[in-house]
Design an enzyme around this catalytic site. Sequence first.
Site, short mmCIF file in Angstrom:
data_model
loop_
_atom_site.label_atom_id
_atom_site.label_comp_id
_atom_site.label_asym_id
_atom_site.label_seq_id
_atom_site.Cartn_x
_atom_site.Cartn_y
_atom_site.Cartn_z
CB CYS A 218 -1.00 0.00 1.15
SG CYS A 218 -0.31 0.15 2.79
CB CYS B 152 0.09 1.29 -4.25
SG CYS B 152 0.25 -0.31 -5.00
CB CYS C 1 2.07 -1.06 -7.41
SG CYS C 1 2.70 -2.68 -6.96
#
Length: 143
Positions: free
Chosen positions: A11, A85, A89
């Site tokens: 996250c 995220c 990511c």
Amino acid sequence: MTDNPSVLFVCVHNAGRSQMAQGFLNHLAGDAIEVRSAGTAPAESLNPTAIEAMAELGIDITAQQPKLLTPDTLQTTTVVITMGCGDACPYYPAIDYRDWQLADPAGQTLAAVRLIRNEIHTHVTTLITELLPELTPGQHPIN
């Protein structure tokens, strides 16, 4: 690395959702699954309300620390679970990515964080059943 499956919870701040998920998976699966967590912009410390919510269930996550997500961490993982995220990511082919849509516990009341915690618990128990299919439900250390 072992032959066991590995899970990486990601996250943004690696201070709440991913830390609670790591705590649950460590507690419930023990050494059967390698578990890590990281963030794309890690916080300085864990969310104290997330710590309190997990402590209510007897799971101590105070020794965990927010960590920066690195490409090496991603590339050595069986399953990557993202939690808000988004495009921050990085994506690597051949890695199993999953996104768990969970509210961010940052700034939330303890009652709200308990709901998020319980939702994470449900996701984690399902993940354990999937990654360790050789075990029958009665064999899982899930309470």
